[in-house]
Design a protein around this motif. Structure first.
Motif, short mmCIF file in Angstrom:
data_model
loop_
_atom_site.label_atom_id
_atom_site.label_comp_id
_atom_site.label_asym_id
_atom_site.label_seq_id
_atom_site.Cartn_x
_atom_site.Cartn_y
_atom_site.Cartn_z
N GLN A 78 -0.39 9.22 12.92
CA GLN A 78 0.02 7.73 12.73
C GLN A 78 1.21 7.81 12.82
O GLN A 78 2.33 8.60 12.98
N ARG A 79 2.26 6.69 13.54
CA ARG A 79 3.06 6.41 13.95
C ARG A 79 4.24 6.63 12.16
O ARG A 79 3.72 6.46 10.97
N ASP A 80 5.75 6.67 12.31
CA ASP A 80 6.51 7.43 11.17
C ASP A 80 6.48 5.65 10.33
O ASP A 80 6.50 4.37 10.42
N LEU A 81 6.92 6.69 8.86
CA LEU A 81 6.81 4.76 8.41
C LEU A 81 7.78 3.94 8.39
O LEU A 81 9.22 4.38 8.63
N SER A 82 7.58 2.89 8.26
CA SER A 82 9.52 2.16 8.30
C SER A 82 9.82 1.05 7.09
O SER A 82 8.50 0.79 5.61
N GLU A 83 11.38 1.96 6.57
CA GLU A 83 11.02 2.41 4.88
C GLU A 83 11.16 -0.16 4.74
O GLU A 83 11.21 -0.28 3.38
N PRO A 84 12.51 -0.34 5.08
CA PRO A 84 12.23 -1.70 5.50
C PRO A 84 10.94 -2.79 4.79
O PRO A 84 11.26 -3.69 4.24
N HIS A 85 9.91 -2.44 5.91
CA HIS A 85 8.38 -2.95 5.69
C HIS A 85 7.93 -2.82 4.44
O HIS A 85 7.39 -3.37 3.46
N VAL A 86 8.21 -1.55 4.44
CA VAL A 86 7.35 -1.46 2.79
C VAL A 86 8.03 -2.46 1.40
O VAL A 86 7.71 -2.78 0.12
N LYS A 87 9.18 -1.86 1.50
CA LYS A 87 10.12 -2.80 0.61
C LYS A 87 10.44 -4.34 0.57
O LYS A 87 9.86 -4.99 -1.34
N ARG A 88 9.74 -4.85 2.13
CA ARG A 88 9.08 -6.14 2.12
C ARG A 88 8.09 -6.85 1.61
O ARG A 88 7.52 -7.51 0.72
N LEU A 89 7.25 -5.43 1.43
CA LEU A 89 5.86 -5.69 1.52
C LEU A 89 5.21 -5.56 -0.16
O LEU A 89 4.82 -5.83 -1.32
N ALA A 90 6.61 -4.29 -0.57
CA ALA A 90 6.40 -4.09 -2.46
C ALA A 90 7.30 -5.43 -3.26
O ALA A 90 6.65 -5.73 -4.58
N THR A 91 7.67 -6.07 -2.32
CA THR A 91 8.77 -7.00 -3.50
C THR A 91 7.39 -8.43 -2.69
O THR A 91 7.71 -9.52 -4.42
N ALA A 92 7.21 -8.58 -1.70
CA ALA A 92 5.60 -9.83 -1.91
C ALA A 92 4.57 -9.11 -3.00
O ALA A 92 4.05 -10.61 -2.81
N MET A 93 3.95 -8.00 -3.32
CA MET A 93 2.78 -7.82 -3.71
C MET A 93 3.45 -8.54 -5.41
O MET A 93 2.55 -8.48 -6.08
N GLU A 94 4.12 -8.02 -5.84
CA GLU A 94 5.51 -7.89 -7.01
C GLU A 94 4.95 -9.37 -7.02
O GLU A 94 5.05 -10.03 -8.25
N ARG A 95 5.38 -10.23 -6.53
CA ARG A 95 5.91 -11.66 -6.63
C ARG A 95 4.50 -12.35 -6.82
O ARG A 95 4.07 -13.40 -7.54
N LEU A 96 3.95 -12.18 -6.41
CA LEU A 96 2.54 -11.99 -5.96
C LEU A 96 1.53 -11.95 -7.48
O LEU A 96 0.04 -12.56 -7.82
#
Length: 336
Positions: A90-108
C-alpha cells in the motif's frame, strides 16, 4: 454574410473523447442487503479456524456478524498491536496525518475506528487503517480493535475502500505496482489482465515502476499520454512486470530529455511551475489525434523523444507558457 453567420453558429465537431461510464442508477430504498436481525443472526457461518487462531495469537474475539451488504462473515476482534502491520504494497505513510490523528485520539482518549485486517502466516495485515495503527503505536497502545476478514484475498481488493486520505497519482501508482509484485511473490498464477479489477488502470503499473526507480519523478505531466497507449497485458504477471519495468525505463529516458529542455528554458529566464507540463504537451502528438487506435507505447515514446531532441527553446515565448496554465500538480512533484 448570412452564410458566414451560419458557419459561426454551426456546432464544432467534437473531438474523440474517452466514453463516459454509464450513470449509476439509484437503488430502491431497502432493496439490498440484510436486515439488522439478519446481520446479528447466529446462523452466520463461523470461521472456526480463524477464531481459534486469534486466541492463539493473544487476541480476543468480541463478536462475529454478517456484513450488512453482502452477508459475508466478519470477526470483530481485539489484536495485540505488535502483530498488526500494513500490507507491503500500500501507499507510503503520511507522518503529518499520523501526528494529527494521534493528537485527536489523545484529546478524546478514545479509539473509535477499527482497522480492517486479514491474517497472513500468524501476522495481521491491515490494508485499510495504517495511519490509525501508527497513531495508536505513537500513543503506546497495547492492542487494537479490528474487523477481521476470513478471506486473505480481500486484502488486495479492500484498497479500493481506503479513503481515509485521498490518493494522489504517485500514491496510487506505487500502491498498484507493489500489489502486482506482492501477487508475484505470493505465487499467484494468472495473466496481468486477470487482475485488472485490482489494478484499476494499466498506466498505474508503468508509472509505479517509474516511481520506484525515481521517487521524484513527476508522472502528472506524462499520465495523459501514458493512459492512452497503455492496456492490460495478456502475459503472465511476472512477464508483464518485466515489461512494466522496461517501459518505466523508457519513460525515464524521455523525462531526462524533457528535464534538459526545462533547464534550457530556465536559463533563458522563463520560470513557471508548469514548464515540464508545457514541454510534454508540446511534444505530445497524441493531442491532435482524431479517431482510431493510438500507436503503441514504444512508438509513442520514440516519436516524443525525437521531438524533444528537435525542441527549439529559442522559439518559446513567455506568453506561450502563460497560456499553458497547467493542471494541478502532485504535492511533491518536481518540475526541474
Amino acid at each position: 454574410m448570412a452564410a458566414k453567420s451560419a458557419r459561426k453558429s454551426a456546432p464544432a465537431k467534437s473531438k474523440s473523447a474517452t466514453p463516459r461510464k454509464p450513470r449509476r442508477k439509484k437503488a430502491e430504498p431497502k432493496s439490498r442487503g440484510l436486515s439488522a436481525s439478519d446481520v446479528a443472526s447466529e446462523a452466520v457461518a463461523f470461521p472456526d479456524e480463524l477464531l481459534q487462531a486469534v486466541r492463539q495469537d493473544g487476541g480476543e474475539v468480541l463478536a462475529v456478524y454478517r456484513d450488512p451488504l453482502g452477508g459475508h462473515p466478519v470477526v470483530f476482534a481485539v489484536l495485540p498491536i505488535d502483530k498488526v502491520e500494513p500490507t507491503p504494497y500500500q501507499r507510503d505513510l503520511s507522518e503529518p496525518h499520523v501526528k494529527r490523528l494521534a493528537t485527536a485520539m489523545e484529546r478524546l482518549d478514545r479509539f473509535l475506528d477499527p482497522v480492517i485486517a486479514v491474517r497472513v502466516q500468524g501476522r495481521y495485515w491491515t490494508p485499510n487503517g495504517n495511519h490509525r495503527l501508527h497513531a495508536s503505536r505513537m500513543l503506546g497502545a497495547k492492542s487494537i480493535v479490528a474487523l477481521l476478514l476470513p478471506e486473505e484475498d480481500v486484502a488486495y481488493q479492500i484498497l479500493a475502500l481506503n479513503t481515509e486520505k485521498a490518493h494522489n497519482l504517485k500514491e496510487r501508482s506505487l500502491e498498484v505496482i507493489r500489489m502486482a509484485r506482492g501477487l508475484v511473490g505470493a505465487g499467484r498464477p494468472g495473466r496481468e489482465s486477470a487482475f485488472a479489477h485490482l489494478f484499476e488502470e494499466p498506466s498505474f503499473l508503468t508509472l509505479g515502476a517509474a516511481y520506484e526507480k525515481r521517487p521524484r519523478y513527476s508522472a502528472g505531466a506524462y499520465h495523459p499520454f501514458v493512459k492512452q497507449v497503455e492496456s492490460f497485458q495478456e502475459l503472465p504477471l511476472p512477464e508483464a512486470l518485466a515489461l512494466r519495468d522496461a517501459r518505466a525505463e523508457r519513460l525515464l529516458e524521455l523525462d531526462d530529455a524533457v528535464v534538459a529542455i526545462v533547464a534550457a528554458l530556465k536559463e533563458r529566464g522563463l520560470q513557471s511551475p508548469y514548464l515540464k507540463n508545457f514541454v510534454v504537451a508540446r511534444i505530445n502528438f497524441l493531442r491532435f489525434r482524431k479517431d482510431g487506435a493510438p500507436p503503441t507505447f514504444d512508438a509513442t515514446v520514440d516519436r516524443m523523444l525525437a521531438s524533444a531532441k528537435r525542441f527549439n527553446v529559442d522559439k518559446v515565448r513567455r506568453e506561450d507558457i502563460g497560456r499553458m496554465g497547467g493542471g494541478p500538480l502532485e504535492p511533491d512533484e518536481e518540475q526541474a
